[in-house]
Design a protein around this motif. Structure first.
Motif, PDB file in Angstrom:
ATOM      1  N   SER A 232     -25.183  18.562  48.315  1.00  0.00           N
ATOM      2  CA  SER A 232     -25.420  17.267  47.673  1.00  0.00           C
ATOM      3  C   SER A 232     -24.329  16.252  48.019  1.00  0.00           C
ATOM      4  O   SER A 232     -23.138  16.551  47.984  1.00  0.00           O
ATOM      5  N   LYS A 233     -24.765  15.033  48.362  1.00  0.00           N
ATOM      6  CA  LYS A 233     -23.785  13.983  48.663  1.00  0.00           C
ATOM      7  C   LYS A 233     -22.939  13.662  47.432  1.00  0.00           C
ATOM      8  O   LYS A 233     -21.737  13.403  47.544  1.00  0.00           O
ATOM      9  N   ALA A 234     -23.582  13.646  46.284  1.00  0.00           N
ATOM     10  CA  ALA A 234     -22.842  13.324  45.062  1.00  0.00           C
ATOM     11  C   ALA A 234     -21.749  14.372  44.816  1.00  0.00           C
ATOM     12  O   ALA A 234     -20.590  14.034  44.535  1.00  0.00           O
ATOM     13  N   ALA A 235     -22.109  15.648  44.936  1.00  0.00           N
ATOM     14  CA  ALA A 235     -21.105  16.698  44.738  1.00  0.00           C
ATOM     15  C   ALA A 235     -20.044  16.642  45.830  1.00  0.00           C
ATOM     16  O   ALA A 235     -18.857  16.903  45.577  1.00  0.00           O
ATOM     17  N   LEU A 237     -18.984  13.955  47.302  1.00  0.00           N
ATOM     18  CA  LEU A 237     -18.071  12.854  46.990  1.00  0.00           C
ATOM     19  C   LEU A 237     -17.042  13.282  45.945  1.00  0.00           C
ATOM     20  O   LEU A 237     -15.846  12.975  46.059  1.00  0.00           O
ATOM     21  N   ILE A 238     -17.508  14.005  44.944  1.00  0.00           N
ATOM     22  CA  ILE A 238     -16.565  14.505  43.936  1.00  0.00           C
ATOM     23  C   ILE A 238     -15.526  15.430  44.585  1.00  0.00           C
ATOM     24  O   ILE A 238     -14.325  15.327  44.337  1.00  0.00           O
ATOM     25  N   PHE A 255     -12.861   4.630  46.001  1.00  0.00           N
ATOM     26  CA  PHE A 255     -14.211   5.117  45.692  1.00  0.00           C
ATOM     27  C   PHE A 255     -15.226   4.497  46.649  1.00  0.00           C
ATOM     28  O   PHE A 255     -16.096   5.201  47.183  1.00  0.00           O
ATOM     29  N   ALA A 256     -15.110   3.192  46.855  1.00  0.00           N
ATOM     30  CA  ALA A 256     -16.057   2.523  47.757  1.00  0.00           C
ATOM     31  C   ALA A 256     -15.935   3.066  49.175  1.00  0.00           C
ATOM     32  O   ALA A 256     -16.948   3.270  49.862  1.00  0.00           O
ATOM     33  N   SER A 259     -17.474   6.515  49.275  1.00  0.00           N
ATOM     34  CA  SER A 259     -18.932   6.387  49.129  1.00  0.00           C
ATOM     35  C   SER A 259     -19.579   5.960  50.437  1.00  0.00           C
ATOM     36  O   SER A 259     -20.625   6.491  50.828  1.00  0.00           O
ATOM     37  N   LEU A 262     -19.616   8.882  52.754  1.00  0.00           N
ATOM     38  CA  LEU A 262     -20.630   9.865  52.348  1.00  0.00           C
ATOM     39  C   LEU A 262     -22.032   9.366  52.665  1.00  0.00           C
ATOM     40  O   LEU A 262     -22.915  10.142  53.048  1.00  0.00           O
ATOM     41  N   GLU A 263     -22.229   8.066  52.503  1.00  0.00           N
ATOM     42  CA  GLU A 263     -23.543   7.490  52.773  1.00  0.00           C
ATOM     43  C   GLU A 263     -23.982   7.781  54.214  1.00  0.00           C
ATOM     44  O   GLU A 263     -25.154   8.058  54.482  1.00  0.00           O
TER      45      GLU A 263
ATOM     46  N   TRP B  25     -27.600   9.312  44.831  1.00  0.00           N
ATOM     47  CA  TRP B  25     -28.215  10.061  45.920  1.00  0.00           C
ATOM     48  C   TRP B  25     -29.088  11.156  45.311  1.00  0.00           C
ATOM     49  O   TRP B  25     -28.605  11.968  44.509  1.00  0.00           O
ATOM     50  N   VAL B  30     -22.820   9.268  41.117  1.00  0.00           N
ATOM     51  CA  VAL B  30     -21.364   9.367  41.065  1.00  0.00           C
ATOM     52  C   VAL B  30     -20.856   7.996  40.642  1.00  0.00           C
ATOM     53  O   VAL B  30     -21.206   6.978  41.252  1.00  0.00           O
TER      54      VAL B  30
END
Lengths: 289, 99
Positions: A232-235, A237-238, A255-256, A259, A262-263, B25, B30
């Motif tokens: 997962s991209k969200a995970a 990023l964390i 963060f930006a 992000s 990751l995008e 996503w 996030v």
């Protein structure tokens, strides 16, 4: 005791290292190419020193101390660990001072103009994998500290020696028999360690930045087949935030930046048990991009 | 998460604070909170509610109605789930009161 000052190029930085340990200078000469040695007196971003331990102990059990700007951030180590102490100390200096970059604790390797970041985790086999891949056509940008440029998210090479530990040393000596290694040093806090010089291509292209295309979380396990599993991209990023050593300093911009990276990146977990299989899997990943 | 809303808070209308930057996503969120410096990861219902509040302000009744239509809630009390999740967001200082 005679001191020598070496001005050493570390990617975009120069460190002025003053050392009383002749063998350290000799080892660095094997691990860094001549063009990375700058003229004495050149501007230095970091002023560090490797000096003998204090007191009577230096005669009984010689020690080495690492100083940054005259300060002593570490406990002294036995003198035979002076070389790894220098490399760890230089990591410490970069991680603590180079906040113009987002610094991710992990490796960065490149192929076809695209970078894979491999965040570090205990037992992940990250350095072993990195060391193997850079002898199978991938370029080393960094083994320990991925420097991400804030303005465009590109990774800036460091191309310093790869830190190998314990069984990995012999694995790599067998996998890349022409690679240059330092003498192994036993009984460090990380076990037996050795440094492997970056391949010539990585050293020659140390000024070539490149964008991130993959985030890969490796995990070595004996006998495991090489396999990428989407993550997962969200995970991711964390996780990247956890591994970015100065993430909190960069705040909303950090963060930006992560992000945006990751995008544009594919995120994977990667299991492997064999370096040849791993190299084939990474080549297939690069070919499919 | 066992936090519960203070009754006064449950009556308000809320939105994601302007100080919060976020990305989505595959239904996961996030969020970076510039007020606290913390980064949070929300999935499932929390991810849905965050995205809903980022799109438009909401109060408990309107959010409960929207959640009932849009999300298969595993629990049998959608209003309580909305309140509990709002309480979490409030605790994390992610919300601004609109009214």
């Amino acid at each position: 005791m005679r001191y020598e000052t070496i001005h050493l190029r570390l990617g975009p930085f120069t460190a002025a290292l003053t050392t009383a340990f002749r063998e350290v200078g000799e080892a660095l000469a094997r691990l860094y190419p001549p063009q990375f040695r700058k003229a004495v007196g050149a501007f230095a971003d970091f002023h560090v020193a490797l000096v003998p331990g204090k007191g009577v102990r230096r005669f009984v059990r010689p020690q080495a101390r690492f100083l940054i700007d005259g300060q002593d951030p570490f406990k002294p180590l036995p003198a035979d660990q002076a070389l790894p102490l220098v490399e760890w100390g230089l990591n410490y200096a970069i991680a603590g001072l180079a906040h113009q970059y987002m610094i991710v604790h992990g490796a960065a390797i490149e192929k076809n103009g695209r970078v894979a970041i491999l965040p570090d985790a205990p037992g992940s086999g990250k350095s072993t994998l990195t060391a193997g891949l850079i002898h199978r056509g991938w370029r080393l940008l960094s083994d320990e500290l991925a420097l991400i440029r804030r303005e465009d998210g590109h990774v800036v090479p460091l191309a310093r020696p790869v830190n190998l530990k314990n069984a990995s040393i012999d694995v790599l000596k067998s996998f890349a028999p022409h690679a240059v290694f330092s003498e192994p040093v036993a009984d460090t806090v990380k076990g037996t360690v050795a440094l492997m010089r970056a391949p010539d291509d990585s050293l020659e292209r140390v000024d070539e930045v490149a964008p991130v295309r993959w985030i890969v979380f490796p995990r070595w396990r004996a006998g495991e087949a090489a396999q990428f599993t989407p993550f997962s991209k969200a995970a991711s990023l964390i996780e990247m935030g956890h591994h970015a050593m100065n993430y909190s300093l960069h705040g909303a911009q950090g963060f930006a930046l992560l992000s945006e990276i990751l995008e544009k990146s594919g995120c994977y977990r990667f299991a492997y048990g064999d370096l040849n299989e791993a190299a084939s899997a990474f080549d297939a990943l690069a070919a499919a991009a | 998460m066992t936090a519960s809303l203070h009754p006064r808070d449950a009556t308000g209308t809320w939105r994601i604070a302007a100080a919060v930057d976020w990305r989505a996503w595959d239904g996961e969120i996030v969020a970076y909170n510039d007020r606290s410096g913390d980064t949070h990861h929300f999935a499932d219902f929390a991810g849905w509610l965050f995205a809903r509040l980022a799109a438009a302000p909401g109060d408990v009744p309107s959010l409960t109605a929207a959640a009932t239509d849009a999300v298969e809630l595993r629990c049998g009390a959608p209003a309580a789930t909305v309140e509990r999740t709002l309480a979490l967001f409030q605790k994390l200082d992610l919300l601004d009161r609109v009214a």
